[in-house]
Design an enzyme around this catalytic site. Structure first.
Site, PDB file in Angstrom:
ATOM      1  N   ASP A  10       0.852  -1.182   0.000  1.00 54.44           N
ATOM      2  CA  ASP A  10       0.000   0.000   0.000  1.00 54.44           C
ATOM      3  C   ASP A  10       0.894   1.241   0.000  1.00 54.44           C
ATOM      4  O   ASP A  10       1.773   1.377   0.846  1.00 54.44           O
ATOM      5  CB  ASP A  10      -0.870  -0.059   1.269  1.00 54.44           C
ATOM      6  CG  ASP A  10      -1.903   1.037   1.310  1.00 54.44           C
ATOM      7  OD1 ASP A  10      -1.971   1.820   0.343  1.00 54.44           O
ATOM      8  OD2 ASP A  10      -2.629   1.108   2.317  1.00 54.44           O
ATOM      9  N   ASP A 105      -3.612   2.359  -5.423  1.00 52.75           N
ATOM     10  CA  ASP A 105      -2.324   2.333  -4.731  1.00 52.75           C
ATOM     11  C   ASP A 105      -2.184   1.130  -3.807  1.00 52.75           C
ATOM     12  O   ASP A 105      -1.414   1.154  -2.866  1.00 52.75           O
ATOM     13  CB  ASP A 105      -2.144   3.619  -3.919  1.00 52.75           C
ATOM     14  CG  ASP A 105      -3.066   3.666  -2.714  1.00 52.75           C
ATOM     15  OD1 ASP A 105      -4.213   3.198  -2.833  1.00 52.75           O
ATOM     16  OD2 ASP A 105      -2.641   4.149  -1.659  1.00 52.75           O
ATOM     17  N   GLU A 106      -2.966   0.109  -4.079  1.00 58.48           N
ATOM     18  CA  GLU A 106      -2.971  -1.020  -3.167  1.00 58.48           C
ATOM     19  C   GLU A 106      -3.001  -2.309  -3.975  1.00 58.48           C
ATOM     20  O   GLU A 106      -3.824  -2.444  -4.881  1.00 58.48           O
ATOM     21  CB  GLU A 106      -4.237  -0.906  -2.312  1.00 58.48           C
ATOM     22  CG  GLU A 106      -4.197  -1.664  -1.035  1.00 58.48           C
ATOM     23  CD  GLU A 106      -5.558  -1.614  -0.347  1.00 58.48           C
ATOM     24  OE1 GLU A 106      -6.289  -0.624  -0.487  1.00 58.48           O
ATOM     25  OE2 GLU A 106      -5.876  -2.620   0.299  1.00 58.48           O
TER      26      GLU A 106
END
Ligand SMILES: [Mg+2]
Length: 407
Positions: A10, A105-106
């Site tokens: 993350d 973003d993960e």
């Protein structure tokens, strides 16, 4: 059962971190990305400096301003973040084909299949972390464990910027003292009920028999029973999400009545959100398209930092966009359409964002009724207007073109 090797990565305060990269003078300042202080909407990301004031993602901008009047508010730019996101996933895909895009973003990576390629799991994960940070210029938090759930919980422990691995036979020890709210199956309501039973930690949950949890929360209770023991067999799915979902209507006769057109738009948004709910998808881009009676086609789109799935919220944006395109004095319309793209699988949830949980459940309930009794069995007030004019079952007067998922 064979142990799985799963990594959860993350990017820390993603949007804010990108802004600092673009403008280094913002470094170490309280940044709030998502809009200006008095705009409607929510903060998408707060830098760690802003979080010290209590600002968090999902918080209305006005509230964020009250808490942090000296904060630097930035509208943000989805397109730029998307570019970073693509680079991020490209880097990850070099280590394993099993990469799941959880959000911009993960990511989840499963290294089980290619484990023989790497001499040490921990070392490989550290390598991945370093490479991503070096190439992107952004800090990431990384968790590793034998399931998606455990890897993600490990990331929470690693934040910000760290790496935490749950080693074999340490799962119980790791889970025991975590607060129950860290489990994804626990919403605010369940939390209150469990607190009243004096259950605060995951370890406390183990004292409750499965049947008790089932009687308290139904199927969610069974899920909770498994989650609290770290049991999660969900695969890491590299299947990419569809590019877009769209719905449009071509009218048999051109329409100019604004109220009627808005009712159509509401109907289309309603149809649009069904596949979003079914696929667990959220949209970063909402686009409205119209075709005028002279066949000219125009579209307007809005890029959203916080992706949406809820019908009401999507309709509100679609309505804004539609009104930019529609002027009653001009031409009547042949077609109106709405499209959701920039799709992601999940929205990063903070506890406070769960206010939408009720709306989500309502959406699912509506889907069930409609599946059984037909779409026309449940209509919103706006759609009701269409019913009196056309009748939903007969579909008289307008052609419904239900475009399907496009890859
Ligand atoms: Mg993040």
């Amino acid at each position: 059962m064979k142990r799985r090797f799963i990594v959860h990565i993350d990017i820390d305060a993603f949007f804010a971190a990108v802004e600092v990269l673009l403008d280094p003078s913002l470094k170490s300042k309280p940044l709030i990305v998502g809009g200006l202080p008095h705009e409607r909407g929510v903060a998408s990301t707060a830098s760690y400096e802003a979080r010290k004031y209590g600002v968090h993602s999902g918080m209305p901008l006005r509230k964020a301003y009250q808490l942090c009047p000296n904060g630097i508010f930035i509208r943000g730019n989805y397109q730029i973040y998307k570019t970073f996101s693509e680079k991020f996933f490209h880097l990850l895909s070099r280590y394993t084909p099993d990469v799941e895009e959880a959000s911009l973003d993960e990511a989840y990576l499963e290294l089980t299949r290619c484990r023989p390629l790497y001499s040490s799991f921990s070392r490989t994960v550290r390598e991945i972390k370093q490479e991503v940070e070096r190439k992107l210029g952004l800090t990431v938090s990384v968790g590793a464990g034998p399931s998606k759930l455990l890897a993600k919980l490990a990331t929470t422990k690693a934040k910000p910027g760290g790496f935490f691995e749950i080693e074999p036979d340490r799962e119980e020890e790791f889970l025991r003292n975590l607060g129950i709210e860290s489990l994804p199956g626990i919403g605010p309501k369940a939390q209150v009920i469990l607190w009243m039973l004096n259950i605060h930690k995951i370890g406390d949950l183990w004292t409750l028999p499965r049947a008790t949890l089932h009687s308290l929360f139904g199927l969610n209770g069974d899920e909770l029973y498994l989650q609290s023991r770290g049991i999660d067999s969900r695969p890491v799915t590299s299947v990419s999400v569809p590019k877009s979902v769209s719905r449009e209507t071509t009218f048999l006769e051109d329409l100019w009545d604004k109220r009627l057109l808005l009712a159509h738009l509401a109907y289309l948004c309603d149809r649009l959100t069904l596949p979003l709910r079914q696929g667990g998808l959220f949209a970063h881009i909402i686009e409205v398209k119209v075709r005028y009676s002279d066949f000219k086609t125009e579209a307007r789109r809005r890029l959203l930092l916080t992706p949406l799935q809820e019908m009401e919220k999507i309709y509100r944006i679609a309505q804004d966009l539609f009104l930019q395109l529609f002027s009653p004095s001009r031409l009547s319309l042949r077609l109106v359409g709405v499209k959701a793209s920039g799709l992601v699988r999940s929205r990063p949830l903070s506890l406070f964002e769960r206010y939408s949980e009720r709306q989500e459940r309502l959406g699912f309930a509506v889907d069930q009724v409609r599946e059984k009794y037909g779409f026309g069995s449940l209509l919103t007030v706006r759609e009701k207007m269409l019913e009196s004019l056309y009748g939903f079952e007969k579909k008289r007067g307008f052609i419904l073109k239900t475009a399907s998922l496009t890859k």
